[in-house]
Design a protein around this motif. Structure first.
Motif, PDB file in Angstrom:
ATOM      1  N   HIS A 194       0.830  -1.207   0.000  1.00 28.51           N
ATOM      2  CA  HIS A 194       0.000   0.000   0.000  1.00 28.51           C
ATOM      3  C   HIS A 194       0.866   1.259   0.000  1.00 28.51           C
ATOM      4  CE1 HIS A 194      -3.442   2.496   0.567  1.00 28.51           C
ATOM      5  NE2 HIS A 194      -3.091   2.882   1.779  1.00 28.51           N
ATOM      6  N   CYS A 195       1.946   1.243   0.777  1.00 29.65           N
ATOM      7  CA  CYS A 195       2.822   2.408   0.860  1.00 29.65           C
ATOM      8  C   CYS A 195       3.470   2.705  -0.491  1.00 29.65           C
ATOM      9  CB  CYS A 195       3.889   2.168   1.926  1.00 29.65           C
ATOM     10  SG  CYS A 195       5.057   3.525   2.134  1.00 29.65           S
ATOM     11  N   LEU A 196       3.965   1.655  -1.165  1.00 31.06           N
ATOM     12  CA  LEU A 196       4.612   1.862  -2.463  1.00 31.06           C
ATOM     13  C   LEU A 196       3.597   2.153  -3.562  1.00 31.06           C
ATOM     14  CD1 LEU A 196       7.377  -0.882  -2.317  1.00 31.06           C
ATOM     15  CD2 LEU A 196       7.625   1.580  -2.003  1.00 31.06           C
ATOM     16  N   GLU A 197       2.363   1.765  -3.355  1.00 33.42           N
ATOM     17  CA  GLU A 197       1.315   2.140  -4.307  1.00 33.42           C
ATOM     18  C   GLU A 197       1.037   3.639  -4.227  1.00 33.42           C
ATOM     19  OE1 GLU A 197      -3.277   0.871  -5.518  1.00 33.42           O
ATOM     20  OE2 GLU A 197      -2.446   0.269  -3.583  1.00 33.42           O
ATOM     21  N   LYS A 198       1.013   4.168  -3.010  1.00 39.41           N
ATOM     22  CA  LYS A 198       0.756   5.593  -2.834  1.00 39.41           C
ATOM     23  C   LYS A 198       1.944   6.445  -3.276  1.00 39.41           C
ATOM     24  CE  LYS A 198      -0.201   5.444   1.511  1.00 39.41           C
ATOM     25  NZ  LYS A 198      -0.556   5.931   2.863  1.00 39.41           N
ATOM     26  N   ASP A 199       3.151   5.980  -3.015  1.00 40.10           N
ATOM     27  CA  ASP A 199       4.340   6.767  -3.339  1.00 40.10           C
ATOM     28  C   ASP A 199       5.432   5.836  -3.862  1.00 40.10           C
ATOM     29  OD1 ASP A 199       6.345   8.583  -3.628  1.00 40.10           O
ATOM     30  OD2 ASP A 199       6.360   9.273  -1.551  1.00 40.10           O
ATOM     31  N   PRO A 200       5.417   5.529  -5.176  1.00 44.82           N
ATOM     32  CA  PRO A 200       6.434   4.618  -5.733  1.00 44.82           C
ATOM     33  C   PRO A 200       7.863   5.130  -5.573  1.00 44.82           C
ATOM     34  CG  PRO A 200       4.605   4.936  -7.273  1.00 44.82           C
ATOM     35  CD  PRO A 200       4.434   5.945  -6.180  1.00 44.82           C
ATOM     36  N   SER A 201       8.034   6.446  -5.388  1.00 43.32           N
ATOM     37  CA  SER A 201       9.387   7.000  -5.290  1.00 43.32           C
ATOM     38  C   SER A 201      10.102   6.563  -4.012  1.00 43.32           C
ATOM     39  CB  SER A 201       9.336   8.530  -5.343  1.00 43.32           C
ATOM     40  OG  SER A 201       8.649   9.046  -4.218  1.00 43.32           O
ATOM     41  N   LEU A 202       9.368   5.991  -3.052  1.00 41.95           N
ATOM     42  CA  LEU A 202      10.009   5.529  -1.818  1.00 41.95           C
ATOM     43  C   LEU A 202      10.825   4.259  -2.021  1.00 41.95           C
ATOM     44  CD1 LEU A 202       7.183   6.110   0.828  1.00 41.95           C
ATOM     45  CD2 LEU A 202       9.245   7.465   0.463  1.00 41.95           C
TER      46      LEU A 202
END
Length: 979
Positions: A302-310
């Protein structure tokens, strides 16, 4: 009459898909918000419950996550026994609670709760209570720790008689409600008792998700991962004979069927829910429970879906819906393999809850002793009175007692901070106000810098220190000289719009080319070594030869970490020379000057003035700048530590803040920027020079940037400042070494510095530093009112001058950043302390890095979120206390103007107090617009000649003290610098 027309199938499908997405979004809110471990950013662990009052939130979350809301009752009672909680604290907490009469003229709610808290109830062991009654001596005598009043009331009674009356009046409880199933899935399916379905589906799901998120561990990347998790899994697991386990034999056919019908993730989930028999009204609870079965992996998706740049290296097209589709597909396939078709899945009736009447009787027996209810009094109670007594006993259950004890625990901490602070404010300043200022140092607000600032001011009273958020107003996308890609150096809630690059000076271009050539050679050797280790012939040869040879540097590294580090540094200096560099931070070309989208290359003059003013204005540095102003970012460097990013600067997005300090200093030195600042009321003298620097909080190393550009007239000032910094970092290292058992007693400051340097270089050190584990208070105000106070590295120190901020605009800007950041750090440490297995990630020792995005226990498991045990083992779990130099009226106007701050304050996720800028009076916020003046002086203000003299030989958290060094003992600045 109009006949209603039913919706078309397409419209119904669209409605169901929309409803499914809402259910998934609702469930995702409960997942951990921790991103990849390389960009660890502290946040409120219970962000999903932040809209609720703190006490309700921790209780609701404990039920939802099967976790603990507070420390154990035994832990609080231990703190009471050692004086950390006083009876006065418990009385004050109970006085703020609603009172009621339980037994007319005999017992009130307040008296009952006081007795249950002091001396406290005995733990009832459900498994051996019968043995305690019959053989364990429970009925031989009354408790020995009863209050004098209770002991007198029971003087003519006997334990046997009281027990008999308790058993008579407390019969066996009536059958209670059935035991609720742990998961909605178990409420739908008639699963065999011995079957744990998660044990069947989690192993392949973990392997597939880990391969999909992999950032470079695997030699062969997952096929089709660029098309998403669902397509990649269908491609791999849809192959014939892809699954060997019997319970998952239907997986290949299931995935082939989905691929043939070209089902997307939404349609797949809808089909699986239908086959599982989950009604639409049950979607929210069902999906939430399924995702929380593996919260670490689901949260990372979910986190990488919201912000792939992480993602550390390779951006992933992550989708929580696809993760759920794969999970439910495995669930359905496993159930069909184990139980047959869906027709055989039957609902089962929950089993009734078995209860032991002895438990309730023992609790009544213990409570009767504590409040002095004799057997005669207890037997004479009417049914209504006895029922009321039992009701109050149930209301003051273990969770309620822990809540009250926690409030008392926090109250004593509050008094230990505010009372000495008030006394210190009333005394004359430690340093004379007419002293000349030779240098000013701007630190991050991080509480780890508190000891450094205090040591620096003790060593040289002519130095002033200030505190501001560690990105220093410069939200930048930064790429260093050797970086392949840039990173965001700013709070995670901010998206940088400006690009800053480190470039070699033109005179050092040849040196830079040599460095790059050597780096390419080393990279090729490293890659070939990695590849050869995975081959049959070269792998066996390298293991036999290189494995033996690596034994010697490994032994050197373990036996002498500091010596090994110095050797590596010398080799790097020879083979990887470092050219002089500069920052490209000026927007001086036409294409970047007019950019409106994407990253802008550098800053315009007005933008630079905005950044400098946003820091100097609130801190009060509008005029009176010293000849030398040092801006010090911070970070942390340690070996073999997957959680290293958790020790870096939270204001820089879990990264190191040196570049931010460097670019801020470069901006402040520009004449055009100073001219723009002058128009805003910030006057920087011509002879003031800003220097950027970096402080490593693990080894206490300090690096200063661009010193070659320093005017010759300021070099002597810099030499004196370096000498003070060297002594201060040694003292700061010595102070925190007292908490490390391996440091030993009677260290000198120089030995303490060497010890922390060795810890940072040690390959097997699980505690390179303790991070934020001492955080407990944040003070927003002028340094003049906290200078000379020993806060034991527990205070975030934020510089703010209310007298220069009549409209409270600076206060709104400061609190808008400080409360969420410091509050998030504090709450993550709180929850990881009260339940390290549930909210934290347990001990570091069994952790393995998985996919370069997180850690898990052993070779297969869920990603562990939160903080490790070694980080929080000395932490006191209290909500952070904000002490803000302003008035309650001014503060609440700012709070009510920001919904996020209002949520933190009104729901009591933080504690709040104000200190009047004029007279220093302190008022404490009690909620519901109630401000209570601080009264009483029971907490002393110890006075010591130095910090070292105060903390010498002590390991625990220390009370606030006042440091008054004798003038003749002020350290000489001509002492040799510490290596």
């Amino acid at each position: 009459m109009t006949v209603p027309v039913s919706d078309s199938p397409e419209k119904q499908a669209s409605s169901r898909t929309s409803r499914l997405k809402q259910a998934l979004e609702h469930a995702a809110h409960y997942l951990p918000a921790q991103g990849p471990i390389g960009v660890f950013v502290h946040h409120n662990t219970l962000h999903a419950f932040q809209h609720l009052p703190f006490e309700q939130a921790v209780t609701d979350a404990a039920r939802a996550f099967q976790t603990e809301p507070y420390l154990s009752e035994e832990a609080y009672q231990e703190q009471r026994a050692r004086g950390r909680i006083l009876e006065a604290d418990i009385d004050a907490v109970l006085d703020r609670e609603a009172d009621a009469e339980i037994l007319p003229k005999k017992l009130t709610r307040r008296l009952l709760r006081k007795a249950l808290l002091v001396p406290g109830v005995r733990r009832v062991n459900r498994r051996n209570i019968a043995w305690q009654v019959e053989e364990g001596g429970l009925l031989e005598h009354f408790r020995q720790d009863l209050s004098p009043t209770a002991a007198r009331a029971l003087a003519s009674d006997s334990p046997e008689r009281l027990w008999k009356v308790c058993c008579q009046r407390m019969p066996a409880p009536k059958p209670s409600a059935p035991v609720p199933p742990q998961r909605p899935r178990e409420a739908l399916l008639a699963l065999p008792e011995a079957l744990d379905l998660d044990q069947v589906i989690h192993p392949p799901l973990i392997r597939l998700t880990g391969a999909f998120l992999d950032q470079g561990v695997a030699y062969w990347p997952m096929p089709l991962k660029e098309q998403g998790l669902l397509r990649a899994v269908r491609h791999i697991m849809g192959q014939p004979f892809a699954i060997a386990r019997a319970h998952l034999s239907k997986i290949p056919a299931e995935f082939r069927s989905q691929a043939a019908r070209n089902l997307d993730a939404d349609a797949t989930v809808l089909e699986m829910l239908e086959r599982l028999g989950v009604a639409e009204s049950q979607w929210d609870a069902f999906i939430q429970a399924e995702l929380l079965a593996l919260p670490g992996w689901a949260g990372m998706i979910h986190c990488l879906e919201k912000d792939p740049s992480l993602a550390p290296h390779e951006r992933i097209s992550a989708s929580l819906m696809e993760f759920l589709a794969v999970r439910l597909t495995y669930t359905v396939a496993a159930l069909e393999s184990i139980l047959g078709d869906a027709a055989s899945w039957k609902k089962r009736s929950p089993l009734p809850r078995a209860q032991d009447p002895l438990v309730h009787q023992a609790r009544l027996f213990d409570a009767a002793q504590l409040v002095g209810l004799s057997s005669y009094t207890l037997a004479s109670l009417s049914e209504a009175e006895f029922a009321n007594l039992c009701k109050e006993l149930d209301r003051c259950n273990e969770i309620e007692r822990r809540r009250l004890l926690h409030l008392a625990y926090e109250r004593r901490h509050e008094r230990q901070i505010l009372v000495p602070l008030s006394k210190h404010r009333a005394l004359p300043p430690v340093s004379p106000s007419d002293r000349s200022v030779t240098a000013q140092v701007l630190f991050c607000i991080d509480e780890r810098e508190e000891s450094f600032r205090r040591a620096l001011e003790e060593i040289n009273p002519q130095i002033e220190t200030y505190g501001a958020a560690g990105f220093f107003g410069c939200a930048i996308h930064y790429a260093g000289m050797d970086d392949a890609e840039g990173v965001s150096l700013c709070p995670v809630v901010v998206k940088p719009a400006h690009e800053v690059r480190e470039t070699p000076l033109a005179d050092d271009s040849d040196l830079y080319s040599k460095r790059q050539s050597m780096r390419r050679v080393w990279a090729k050797l490293t890659r070939q070594g990695s590849i050869s280790s995975r081959t049959l012939f070269r792998g066996s040869l390298s293991t036999a030869l290189l494995g033996f040879l690596s034994l010697f540097p490994l032994a050197f590294r373990l036996l002498s970490p500091r010596g090994y580090s110095r050797m590596v540094a010398r080799l790097n200096a020879v083979f990887l020379p470092v050219p002089r560099t500069e920052l490209a931070f000026m927007r001086d070309d036409d294409s970047s000057r007019d950019a409106t989208t994407g990253l802008m290359k550098g800053f315009s003059t007005e933008e630079m003035a905005d950044r400098v003013a946003s820091v100097l204005g609130p801190t009060g540095l509008r005029k009176g700048h010293a000849r030398l102003v040092l801006v010090l970012g911070h970070g942390s460097t340690s070996l073999n530590n997957p959680h290293e990013s958790a020790y870096d600067c939270g204001a820089c997005g879990g990264r190191r803040g040196g570049p931010n300090a460097r670019v801020f200093a470069a901006m402040a030195n520009r004449q055009d920027v100073r001219k723009a600042l002058h128009a805003r009321g910030i006057c920087i003298p011509e002879d003031s020079w800003f220097v950027g620097g970096y402080h490593d909080t693990c080894c206490d190393q300090i690096d200063l940037y661009d010193t070659a550009q320093l005017p010759p007239s300021h070099r002597a000032d810099l030499h004196r400042l370096r000498a003070s910094l060297d002594q201060a970092r040694a003292r700061s290292a010595h102070e925190r070494s007292r908490r490390f058992e391996a440091a030993g007693p009677n260290l000198s400051p120089e030995a303490g510095l060497r010890h922390v340097q060795e810890r940072s270089e040690h390959l097997g050190e699980s505690r390179p530093e303790y991070g934020h584990s001492t955080n407990a208070v944040a003070i927003v105000g002028r340094r003049a009112h906290t200078r000379g106070l020993f806060f034991d590295r527990r205070a975030f120190l934020v510089s703010y001058d209310a007298l220069l901020d009549p409209e409270d605009q600076a206060l709104a800007a400061v609190l808008g950043a400080v409360i969420p950041v410091c509050g998030g750090i504090n709450l993550e440490y709180y929850f990881s302390s009260v339940d390290n297995e549930g909210y934290g990630c347990g001990t570091k020792l069994p952790h393995n890095i998985s996919a370069l995005v997180g850690v898990m226990n052993g070779y297969q498991g869920d990603l562990r979120t939160g903080l490790p045990l070694q980080t929080v083992e000395i932490h006191e779990p209290v909500r952070i206390l904000f002490v803000i130099e302003t008035t309650p009226e001014r503060l609440m106007r700012v709070i009510h103007g920001n919904p996020l701050l209002q949520e933190f304050v009104e729901n009591r996720w933080i504690r709040l107090a104000t200190m009047d800028p004029e007279d220093g009076s302190i008022r404490v916020y009690r909620g519901d617009a109630e401000w209570e003046p601080l009264v009483g002086d029971e907490e002393p203000l110890p006075i010591a000649e130095s910090s070292m003299a105060y903390y010498a030989g002590k390991l625990d958290h220390l009370p606030v003290a006042r440091i008054e060094p004798p003038l003749h003992e002020v350290a000489s600045l001509s002492l040799p610098t510490v290596p």
